[in-house]
Write a protein that holds these residues in place. Structure first.
Motif, PDB file in Angstrom:
ATOM      1  N   GLU A  98      10.167   1.453  12.670  1.00 44.59           N
ATOM      2  CA  GLU A  98      10.980   2.173  13.493  1.00 44.59           C
ATOM      3  C   GLU A  98      10.829   3.954  12.170  1.00 44.59           C
ATOM      4  N   MET A  99      10.166   4.026  11.321  1.00 41.90           N
ATOM      5  CA  MET A  99      10.264   5.136  11.259  1.00 41.90           C
ATOM      6  C   MET A  99       9.272   6.473  11.451  1.00 41.90           C
ATOM      7  N   SER A 100       9.595   6.994  11.498  1.00 44.75           N
ATOM      8  CA  SER A 100       8.523   8.656  11.476  1.00 44.75           C
ATOM      9  C   SER A 100       7.180   8.106  10.692  1.00 44.75           C
ATOM     10  N   ILE A 136      15.448   0.047   6.890  1.00 46.36           N
ATOM     11  CA  ILE A 136      15.710  -1.192   6.808  1.00 46.36           C
ATOM     12  C   ILE A 136      15.292  -1.595   5.093  1.00 46.36           C
ATOM     13  N   ASN A 137      15.957  -2.382   4.565  1.00 43.78           N
ATOM     14  CA  ASN A 137      15.349  -3.123   3.235  1.00 43.78           C
ATOM     15  C   ASN A 137      14.302  -3.807   2.950  1.00 43.78           C
ATOM     16  N   LEU A 138      13.676  -3.312   2.223  1.00 44.13           N
ATOM     17  CA  LEU A 138      12.230  -3.807   1.626  1.00 44.13           C
ATOM     18  C   LEU A 138      11.977  -4.313   0.630  1.00 44.13           C
ATOM     19  N   ASP A 139      11.265  -4.953   0.056  1.00 45.92           N
ATOM     20  CA  ASP A 139      11.407  -5.758  -1.028  1.00 45.92           C
ATOM     21  C   ASP A 139       9.919  -6.166  -0.998  1.00 45.92           C
ATOM     22  N   LEU A 140       9.182  -7.033  -2.387  1.00 43.97           N
ATOM     23  CA  LEU A 140       8.102  -7.462  -2.644  1.00 43.97           C
ATOM     24  C   LEU A 140       8.428  -9.166  -2.967  1.00 43.97           C
ATOM     25  N   LYS A 141       6.901  -9.422  -2.304  1.00 41.00           N
ATOM     26  CA  LYS A 141       7.300 -10.987  -2.511  1.00 41.00           C
ATOM     27  C   LYS A 141       5.107 -10.792  -3.360  1.00 41.00           C
ATOM     28  N   ALA A 142       4.898 -11.690  -4.015  1.00 42.91           N
ATOM     29  CA  ALA A 142       2.962 -11.882  -4.947  1.00 42.91           C
ATOM     30  C   ALA A 142       2.669 -13.643  -4.691  1.00 42.91           C
TER      31      ALA A 142
END
Length: 191
Positions: free
Chosen positions: A23-25, A98-104
């Motif tokens: 979605e982002m350039s 869009i909302n981004l987040d983290l997982k590990a």
């Protein structure tokens, strides 16, 4: 001859990255991702080494005895706090982002460290398992997943109460069953 060592693998991965890229350039996407990854790296207070940065993930590692569950929860929370601050600034500038987040993923086992030119690479079953675990059935987009191999290793040392909490589950992969505890980070803070 290569020497087998025991070590921890800590893969920090951005949730929502694939949709973000679509979605982002490229100009905006690269700018945002560069700053987000740098924020994660700069908040590495446990001084993990970096083996790789690929797309939306950073592969950290540590040879020797692993840090405690409490320290891993704090480390992830610190990285996520830095990540969310940076993301918030960009989301104000680009409201359709869009909302981004983290997982590990945290895994422990035997690994071999080797060099290719100036790059330090890791080899072993621990790497296969850790990458499989990125595709899991955890019902959250933001979490810290601790494998039973890691938890059993710290079980040889004084446990902190965090190792008994989290949600326990197993997933079946082509390498067999991999079990873990995960801690959801839906705006949770671990002191």
């Amino acid at each position: 001859m290569f020497e087998d060592k025991k070590g921890l693998v800590f893969i920090v991965d951005i949730s929502g990255y694939s949709q973000f890229i679509r979605e982002m350039s490229p100009d905006v996407g690269i700018l945002v991702i560069r700053h987000l990854l740098k924020g994660i790296i700069d908040s590495n207070f446990l001084s993990f080494k970096i083996s790789e940065i690929e797309g939306d993930a950073i592969l950290f590692y540590h040879l020797g005895l692993p840090p405690s569950v409490k320290d891993m929860l704090k480390q992830f929370d610190h990285m996520r706090t830095s990540f969310k601050k940076i993301w918030s600034r960009y989301s104000l500038k680009y409201p359709n982002m869009i909302n981004l987040d983290l997982k590990a993923i945290v895994h422990y086992g035997t690994l071999i460290e080797f060099k290719i030119n100036r790059f330090c690479k890791l080899y072993g079953n621990i790497m296969v398992d850790a990458h499989r675990l990125l595709k899991n059935s955890v019902p959250s987009n933001t979490y810290l997943l601790l494998t039973t191999d890691y938890l059993e290793e710290i079980g040889n040392y004084p446990l902190d109460y965090y190792s008994e909490y989290g949600t326990y589950q197993c997933d079946i992969y082509d390498v067999g069953s991999l079990c873990y505890r995960y801690f959801s980070f839906n705006d949770a803070v671990f002191e």
